[in-house]
Design a protein around this motif. Structure first.
Motif, PDB file in Angstrom:
ATOM      1  N   ALA A 404       0.812  -1.213   0.000  1.00 56.91           N
ATOM      2  CA  ALA A 404       0.000   0.000   0.000  1.00 56.91           C
ATOM      3  C   ALA A 404       0.844   1.260   0.000  1.00 56.91           C
ATOM      4  CB  ALA A 404      -0.932  -0.008   1.210  1.00 56.91           C
ATOM      5  N   LEU A 405       2.038   1.188   0.556  1.00 55.63           N
ATOM      6  CA  LEU A 405       2.907   2.360   0.649  1.00 55.63           C
ATOM      7  C   LEU A 405       4.190   2.191  -0.159  1.00 55.63           C
ATOM      8  CD1 LEU A 405       2.447   2.989   4.466  1.00 55.63           C
ATOM      9  CD2 LEU A 405       1.436   4.303   2.599  1.00 55.63           C
ATOM     10  N   TRP A 439       7.379   3.911   2.453  1.00 57.12           N
ATOM     11  CA  TRP A 439       6.838   5.112   3.099  1.00 57.12           C
ATOM     12  C   TRP A 439       7.964   5.914   3.729  1.00 57.12           C
ATOM     13  CZ3 TRP A 439       4.488   5.980   8.423  1.00 57.12           C
ATOM     14  CH2 TRP A 439       3.683   7.130   8.415  1.00 57.12           C
ATOM     15  N   SER A 440       7.929   7.234   3.525  1.00 57.77           N
ATOM     16  CA  SER A 440       9.056   8.056   3.984  1.00 57.77           C
ATOM     17  C   SER A 440       8.578   9.371   4.580  1.00 57.77           C
ATOM     18  CB  SER A 440      10.009   8.333   2.823  1.00 57.77           C
ATOM     19  OG  SER A 440      11.163   9.032   3.266  1.00 57.77           O
ATOM     20  N   PRO A 441       7.811   9.341   5.662  1.00 55.98           N
ATOM     21  CA  PRO A 441       7.337  10.611   6.230  1.00 55.98           C
ATOM     22  C   PRO A 441       8.440  11.466   6.806  1.00 55.98           C
ATOM     23  CG  PRO A 441       6.829   8.795   7.706  1.00 55.98           C
ATOM     24  CD  PRO A 441       7.331   8.184   6.432  1.00 55.98           C
ATOM     25  N   ASP A 442       9.574  10.871   7.164  1.00 56.72           N
ATOM     26  CA  ASP A 442      10.642  11.637   7.804  1.00 56.72           C
ATOM     27  C   ASP A 442      11.991  11.418   7.145  1.00 56.72           C
ATOM     28  OD1 ASP A 442       9.101  12.806  10.089  1.00 56.72           O
ATOM     29  OD2 ASP A 442       8.734  10.684  10.454  1.00 56.72           O
ATOM     30  N   GLY A 443      11.958  11.118   5.853  1.00 60.20           N
ATOM     31  CA  GLY A 443      13.206  11.021   5.119  1.00 60.20           C
ATOM     32  C   GLY A 443      13.935   9.710   5.260  1.00 60.20           C
ATOM     33  N   GLN A 444      13.261   8.656   5.760  1.00 60.39           N
ATOM     34  CA  GLN A 444      13.980   7.405   5.949  1.00 60.39           C
ATOM     35  C   GLN A 444      14.321   6.714   4.631  1.00 60.39           C
ATOM     36  OE1 GLN A 444      10.921   8.305   7.151  1.00 60.39           O
ATOM     37  NE2 GLN A 444       9.887   6.499   7.922  1.00 60.39           N
ATOM     38  N   THR A 445      13.683   7.102   3.524  1.00 60.43           N
ATOM     39  CA  THR A 445      14.063   6.520   2.235  1.00 60.43           C
ATOM     40  C   THR A 445      14.972   7.461   1.452  1.00 60.43           C
ATOM     41  OG1 THR A 445      12.075   7.359   1.128  1.00 60.43           O
ATOM     42  CG2 THR A 445      11.950   5.162   2.135  1.00 60.43           C
ATOM     43  N   GLY A 461      11.378   0.585  11.344  1.00 56.93           N
ATOM     44  CA  GLY A 461      11.924   1.081  10.095  1.00 56.93           C
ATOM     45  C   GLY A 461      11.751   2.569   9.915  1.00 56.93           C
ATOM     46  N   TYR A 462      11.540   3.315  10.999  1.00 55.74           N
ATOM     47  CA  TYR A 462      11.440   4.759  10.890  1.00 55.74           C
ATOM     48  C   TYR A 462      12.813   5.413  10.908  1.00 55.74           C
ATOM     49  CZ  TYR A 462       6.479   4.040  11.902  1.00 55.74           C
ATOM     50  OH  TYR A 462       5.180   3.635  11.874  1.00 55.74           O
TER      51      TYR A 462
END
Length: 741
Positions: A404-405, A439-445, A461-462
């Motif tokens: 989904a993400l 999913w990368s809400p805080d730049g983890q990717t 994984g955050y």
């Protein structure tokens, strides 16, 4: 989620700053020089050193070093002042106090805090956010405490700790006063000790977030190197060149207290850690309420720690798992294997393993197909939240399960190592660079550039960490989104959102900090009267009484209504505002009726929650509308007359006319919560926490398990439930979770 390969020394976890502030791939100092704490140099008290039991009552241990005598307290190293607290009646015996933050070499410039207490006077010009040099005078040594300038014989009490708080940095679960740790006794109200009894002594101060000053004073710290780095939910560990283990970060469950000895491989779960010792036995430490730190007896090749369970590869190449097994995740298949990975999320776990013939087997929760691996030949497998990924025999990647993400849509290319979090993953390319997806809400990717030899993911994984080619570590991603690190300057009002915070400055402009994936922290120009931070958006009342909003509201950018307004409240996916004619207008999501206020009613104040809204009517009674979340009475406020109301996803509280509190909702109906005792001027509720401004302008908070930091001393003019407050001097202090509305 936790993926490991013995031959690659791979582990999953999180690297997090001890202090708060957005994690990023930053250039950390190569070295930091520490000096003495006093000028002139004073000798430490022989009977009152770090961890000493000789200067207190039996069973008590001292949390710092005392320096008796006259002189000045000086900064032990260059840093930034984060707290300045003059002596007051509620200073918990610490007297006038200054706390300085020092960035350290190593993972993400992790920080420690030096605390200087019992000062007779604070040096002129010392203020929050001020940079100080090594040796700079912070104050005059004295004996202040409990509002008395001469409570003690003159001495400096120096502490070095993991958080910018006056007392216990980690707020232990058995802590019943603001500064005591351990079983309480008559002296539990003192911050410069943590307390045990002769019959039940407490352990080393390190277990509570204190640091031994002897490890810093008059020493130069350099960037550490590791054979392997791993990270957990809020802690990290590494195997040093001498094969011993060093851990740092959050330590509430003892996950930072690694056992002595030599280790070959580590794997960190959310709140626990496991390692393969030099003799192939297995040791685990940290949280163990599901039995996840109680391994089977025997010898092992590799271990993988999941969220709340653990799996390991035995010397005979069979598997063993232990811990929470509600989805069958602790019942591995029979056979011979070469690697195992334990994953899962909040709702259940699964695990995957590489068989001896290089095919895959997965077991446990399978609602998204995460336990149905593809056929073929593979080199490594990683179990994520409700998906899994693998490195194929041709070094390409493939994933299955929930996408989904985008977490199950890996990039093309050639890869040598893979790590998986709950909703994102990273892999090491054959050219030693890193690629991430999901999913990368805080730049983890968004990994750092450069060449690396090992990567690690965890804590859902955050955050991610990697070991550079020179064996120095670097981390990136979420660190509570930086919402505990407010900008400098003076403010009038503060509001905490889901992962960002905004405040109205003294010049009527707005400053926001924290997560900004949806633009919720990108402030428009202009002057304002009030601001409210929601889940992924922010709204404010402009100086001309019109409304403006920014970010994403209800999966779109729904504009606010036109008109003249005096107050606005941003919820999860809707917002409400009080017009200057005292009517309420709402917009955004209305699936539960939360954006449909009663007609023909006038109000004084409104508070938008998740699927419901509450407001203070003009006759000082309460009205709520929308969906009754969990059938807990969310839309059924108490009768009576009130001064102010605050609502969040689960609960609401209101200040009565007699200044006591009334609360209702999920946690009060089902979890046995009681309103904060005492009398209050203002109350603020977030998802699981409540903070109030007392009549004497001090703070009181009711924290969930996610907020255990001590409350700051001093007086305030306003507070938010997420743990930020505007002091009476206009500066902002953030504490506790400081991140969810």
């Amino acid at each position: 989620m936790k993926t490991s390969i013995a031959r690659l020394l791979v582990t999953i976890g999180v690297c997090e700053l001890l202090s708060g502030g957005a994690l990023a791939a930053v250039s950390c100092p190569a070295s930091v020089a520490f000096g003495p704490a006093t000028s002139p140099a004073l000798a430490a008290a022989a009977n009152c050193g770090y961890g000493s039991t000789t200067c207190l009552q039996p069973g008590q241990r001292h949390t710092g070093i005392d320096y008796p005598g006259a002189g000045n307290a000086i900064a032990i190293a260059a840093g930034t002042v984060v707290r300045v607290e003059p002596m007051s009646a509620n200073d918990h015996g610490m007297g006038s106090n200054v706390i300085v933050r020092h960035l350290l070499p190593g993972p993400n410039c992790a920080a420690v805090y030096s605390s200087y207490s019992h000062l007779a006077a604070i040096a002129g010009g010392i203020a929050v956010n001020q940079a100080v040099a090594k040796g700079q005078v912070l104050g005059v040594i004295g004996g202040s405490g409990n509002g008395n300038p001469k409570a003690f014989a003159p001495h400096l009490h120096l502490e070095i700790k993991s958080a910018a708080v006056t007392g216990n940095p980690l707020g232990a679960g058995n802590q019943n006063s603001t500064c005591a740790v351990g079983p309480l006794n008559a002296q539990a109200n003192s911050c410069w000790r943590y307390v045990g009894t002769a019959a039940s002594p407490v352990g080393a101060p390190d277990s509570y977030g204190y640091r031994n000053p002897a490890d810093y004073l008059n020493k130069t710290l350099t960037v550490p190197v590791y054979r392997q780095i791993g990270a957990g939910g809020r802690h990290s560990c590494g195997i040093r060149p001498d094969n011993t283990v060093a851990c740092w970060g959050y330590n509430y469950y003892g996950q930072d207290v690694a056992p002595a000895g030599s280790f070959k491989q580590l794997s960190l779960g959310n709140d626990h850690s496991c390692g393969i010792a030099a003799d192939d036995t297995l040791a685990c430490w940290g949280r163990g309420d599901f039995g996840q730190i109680t391994p089977q007896v025997g010898r092992f090749r590799q271990v993988g720690a999941g969220v709340d369970f653990t799996c390991a590869l035995k010397m005979d190449n069979t598997l063993a798992c232990w811990g929470r097994g509600t989805e069958g995740q602790t019942a591995p298949p029979i056979g011979n294997f070469s690697q195992v990975s334990a994953g899962g999320n909040w709702w259940g776990g699964h695990a995957c393993a590489l068989k001896a013939d290089n095919t895959l087997a997965c077991w446990g929760k399978n609602d998204m197909g995460q336990a149905r691996p593809p056929s073929g030949s593979f080199r490594q497998v990683g179990a994520g939240g409700d998906y899994a990924c693998t490195v194929k025999s041709d070094n390409s990647l493939t994933c299955w399960g929930n996408n989904a993400l985008g977490q199950a849509a890996p990039p093309v290319g050639s890869f040598t190592q893979l790590v998986t979090g709950i909703t994102s993953a990273c892999a090491l390319r054959s050219n030693n660079t890193i690629a991430c997806w999901g999913w990368s809400p805080d730049g983890q990717t968004s990994p750092p550039s450069g060449s690396f030899k090992q990567i690690s993911a965890g804590g859902y994984g955050y955050h991610y960490c990697a070991l550079k080619m020179d064996n120095s570590p670097v981390c990136w991603g979420d660190d509570a989104a930086g919402q505990s690190t407010p900008p400098g300057g003076k403010f009038k009002q503060v509001s905490g959102g889901a992962s960002h915070t905004c405040a109205l400055k003294a010049d009527d402009t707005i400053a926001c900090w924290g997560a900004n994936e949806y633009g919720a922290a990108t402030v428009p120009s202009g002057t304002f009267k009030q601001v409210s931070a929601g889940a992924q958006f922010t709204c404010a009342v402009r100086a001309n009484n019109t409304l403006t909003c920014w970010g994403v509201l209800n999966d779109g950018t729904a504009p606010p209504p036109a008109g003249s307004f005096q107050q606005v409240s941003a919820g999860d996916t809707h917002a409400c505002a009080l017009r200057t004619d005292n009517a309420v207008l709402c917009w955004g999501s209305n699936q539960g009726g939360e954006a449909t206020p009663p007609s023909g009613t006038t109000f004084k104040q409104v508070s938008a929650a998740s699927l419901f809204t509450c407001a203070l009517k003009s006759d000082n009674t309460l009205a709520c509308w929308g969906y009754d979340s969990f059938g807990a009475g969310s839309t059924k406020p108490p009768s009576g007359r009130f001064k102010q109301v605050s609502s969040s996803r689960y609960d609401s509280c209101a200040v009565k006319e007699d200044n006591t509190l009334a609360c209702w909702g999920f946690n009060y109906a089902f979890n046995g919560y009681l309103p904060l005792p005492g009398t209050f001027k203002q109350i603020s509720v977030n998802d699981n926490n409540t903070c109030g401004l007392k009549m004497d302008n001090t703070l009181a908070c009711l924290w969930s398990s996610y907020g255990r930091d001590l409350l700051p001393n001093g007086t305030f003019q306003q507070v938010t439930g997420n743990g930020c407050g505007v002091r009476t001097d206009g500066f902002i202090s953030c504490f506790g979770v400081a991140g969810s509305r």
